[in-house]
Every structure is written in structure tokens, then in C-alpha cells.
Scaffold this active site. Sequence first.
Site, PDB file in Angstrom:
ATOM      1  N   LYS A  66      60.074   2.976  84.576  1.00 29.80           N
ATOM      2  CA  LYS A  66      58.689   2.830  84.131  1.00 29.80           C
ATOM      3  C   LYS A  66      57.989   4.175  83.909  1.00 29.80           C
ATOM      4  O   LYS A  66      57.025   4.257  83.130  1.00 29.80           O
ATOM      5  CB  LYS A  66      57.902   2.008  85.149  1.00 29.80           C
ATOM      6  CG  LYS A  66      58.235   0.526  85.176  1.00 29.80           C
ATOM      7  CD  LYS A  66      57.641  -0.191  83.985  1.00 29.80           C
ATOM      8  CE  LYS A  66      57.775  -1.700  84.119  1.00 29.80           C
ATOM      9  NZ  LYS A  66      57.142  -2.416  83.003  1.00 29.80           N
ATOM     10  N   SER A 318      67.566  -0.839  86.441  1.00 24.45           N
ATOM     11  CA  SER A 318      66.218  -0.439  86.032  1.00 24.45           C
ATOM     12  C   SER A 318      65.326   0.031  87.172  1.00 24.45           C
ATOM     13  O   SER A 318      64.322   0.692  86.931  1.00 24.45           O
ATOM     14  CB  SER A 318      65.536  -1.594  85.295  1.00 24.45           C
ATOM     15  OG  SER A 318      65.480  -2.746  86.105  1.00 24.45           O
TER      16      SER A 318
END
Length: 518
Positions: A66, A318
Site C-alpha cells: 500500500k 501483499s
Amino acid sequence: MTSPKPEDKQQNQEEIALDYLRRILLAPVYDVAKETELTSLTKLSTRLGQQIYLKREDQQPVHSFKLRGAYNKLANLSEAKCIHGVVAASAGNHAQGLALAASKLGIKATIFMPITTPDIKVDNVRRLGAEVRLVGKSYNDAQSASIECAQQEQKTLIHPFDDQDVIAGQGTVAKELLQQQSKLDAVFIPVGGGGLLAGMAVYLKQLRPDIKVIGVEAEDSACLKAALDAGEPTDLSHVGLFADGVAVKRIGEHTFDVIKHYCDEVITVSSDEICAAIKDIFEQTRVIAEPAGALSLAGLIKYCQTSEGSESLAAILSGANMNFHSLRYVSERCELGEQKEAVLAVTIPEEKGSFKRFCKALSGRGITEFNYRYAGANEANIFVGVKLGGEVEERVALQQALTKANYKVCDFTDNELAKLHVRYMIGGQSPANVDERIFRFQFPEYPGALEKFLDTLGEHWNITLFHYRNHGAAFGQVLAGFEVSEEQQLAFFRHLKDLGYEWQEETQNLAYHSFLKN
């Protein structure tokens, strides 16, 4: 007014794709982010007969991809917008990525988080320099407050995924991936709001259109699949919370516009399959991925179950911001996800030696769990976990073999109520009036250890309660109740000594008297 010709739409799409490609190539994310490793998962590759790689976004300073999108968005803001500051709503990785990005660029960041957010996440965001405002009990409450704040205080709202600069920042993961391994057949990418999938897909398809781009969703948060079925973004009625990093009710508008052109396939996976992938990642890398972080590898493994031939496959890890207490659930469910455990309800005769005979009917398979409570009837229902080798066919064969041996069997392996609740609720107060003694046992785990236990005690005394769960530790833990009259006590304790296991009597334990004693 005439409708655009198909060739005009195609040209427009090509222009959009080239614009994203330019944005990705020029994204200054490495001012704060790092190029992460591509790890070859050798053990899993051997097991599945494929060449499998894992892109390690857990290595970012905030342990999530992110940061890339957040920084790229802030780096492209005008000076005027930077002066007023930025605002966002998040209870997780977007908050930490934005906080670090804003700190690096000297921009004031305000993050709205639900009051239910764990303290560790709140503290991390504050440590990274952002102002935290705790509002409401849900993400939607925090999001509404952030929108109101942006309007009243002239701050720029930074969306976690539905923004072109955010999408381009996430696309830098694909740029690194192709530099590290250009000979890939398929790339598996987790999907929440779609920012990572959109950014990576548009880049991969411009440079390597032959690579299959496969999105992976949690089956209880499959907003992309719903959008593809409907032809446009649509709201899910509810989302699951286990993989909270992808618990999004509606795919983004910008992200869907890209994904529908460049994503080849969408795979959905269960929570059990995600848990199995977390275990695989840990065993290979010693990293504990968060559920959303392991999502794409779960999809890759599911893809391999039906694919033919040998391929070179990559999955994106992720994020690794795991809530520590979630590990209890992961440990409990991972073997179900690997098809290495079956959960069954079996009816057995209520008589001495029936446990031992049932164990023999399993043909050498290990028992992972055994729950039973005496009810004084001619038959007893047991809740049992059985080790398997990892094939669905073996589970079917086991059920058939037990049925052939005259046992009534019900397979609860895919029953969420049974796995989440019933397995922990087996027991209760027995309606029968018996002379019951309760003991806790600890014994070394090895093949046949449970059968030895039953050999020594089960043939001589009626077992009134039994709970056993193998968690893969060196020692097994058993709670067992026996019907022992006053005349039998001397012989009973002699047999306990012969058993050779550590034991402790719990007949006077308050917990037993509160919930289990008749």
C-alpha cells in the site's frame, strides 16, 4: 449524437493503457518504498510440479504494498493541496502506508479509524507521524467522517484504491516482477478494491500480453466476480472479515475499467484455503502473512489442482500485518484447507471397547480430534477429526469404508457451523446418573499413542466423556471421564499407573461442576 465506433473505443483504451504505462514507469515510489525480493518456493514447486515464485511485499517498511500507491498519489499533488494536508479512512495497511508517505513528503495526514481498531495499529499510524481520529464502530463510519473532514477542512481525500495515481503506484510491483523473472506464464494477484490488480494487469499486458493475469478473491468478499457477472461495479450484501485487507463491498470504478480489459480469470478461495497458504508461506520463508497477503498463493495452489503441464507461476504476498491472535484460527483451519483432515460425526455403539474398535476401522489413519459425552443411550455420537494425505478422494473413501463397517457417518469437513462452533460445544451435563471421575492426561504424540491409551483403559471402564485435539505439538492433551464405582477405585488407579502417562484428576474442578457434571 452518434455512438463511438468500435475502433474508436479500442483506440481510447489503448491511450488509457499507455497513459498508465507512462505513470507506472515515472512513479517515484522508490523515494520511500524498496524493491522487494522474488522468492522461489522450492518445496511448494516440488509438491505441485510447477515453478512457483512469491513476490515479497511484506518487505516494505510498512509490511504492505500500500505504501507504493499512497506515496505516488502524494508525490503528484499540487503544492496548494499539500499545504492543506490529506485525509483518509482506514483500519489497516492504507493508513500505515499513507502515514509514512506523508511523513516523508512533509505533508500533514489525518487518518480516521473505527474505535474498534486494535491499539497496535493505531499506535503504528501515530508513530509514523499521522494524526489519528477514532470515529464510529465500522469502516463506513470512519469513511463518512473522513469525507466530511475533507470538505470542511479543505483536505485532499486519498482513496485506498480507486484513484489513477494510486493504481499506477501499485503497478510498480509488476515492473519489478518482470525485471526479476520475465519468463512467467501466469501471475496471481489479490483483489480487494482492485488497485493492485489493475495496476499490475495494465503493465503486464502492455509488455507481455501472453502472461495470464489472474485475480484472486476471498469467496466471502468476491466484489470483482460480482461486478464481472453484472457488467458493472455492484455492492455485495455483506463481506467476510477473516481476510480483512480485502473485505471490500464494491470494486472501484477506475479499477474495474482497467481490470475488465486486462484480467484473464478470477479465482475465489475459502478461508481454509487461505489458512493453508499462510502455512505454506511460513514453512518456506518463516514469514507470517496476513490472510489478504496469502490470498494470491491460495489461488495459485487451487489453479494447480486442475492445470496441466509445467508452468512458471508467481503470486504476490501483499502484506504481513497479521493480528497475532488470528493465528489460533489459522492453525486450526490450515489442515482442512490442505485436505489433510476430515471432520466427521460418527454414531458408535455405547459399550466398552467401542472407541478402540472405531480407531481400528480407520486403517492406521491418525486421529486429530475426538469429542464425546455419555448420554446413557445404546448409541453415542462422536465428533472426530481424522488425518488424511491431502486428496479429496481419500476423504470419500474413508467415509465409504466406515459405512461399510456399519457406522453411521456424516461428513462435516465443509460445514462452517460444525467447524466454527459445534466442535467446541460437544459435551454438556450428562443426563445419566453415574459415578464419574474426570482426569486430564498428557502423553507424547506418536503413531498409535491414542490407541495405547484406549487399550489400557477403554476396555475396562466405561468412558463417559472424551475430548482430544492434536495441534501438532510434541504432547497430546486428553480430557476423559470414566464410570468408576467405589469398589473399582483401587483397580482403576493401578491401571492409571500402568498407563505411564502424566495425569491429573479434575473431578473437583469448578469448571467441570459448572458445565459438565450431572
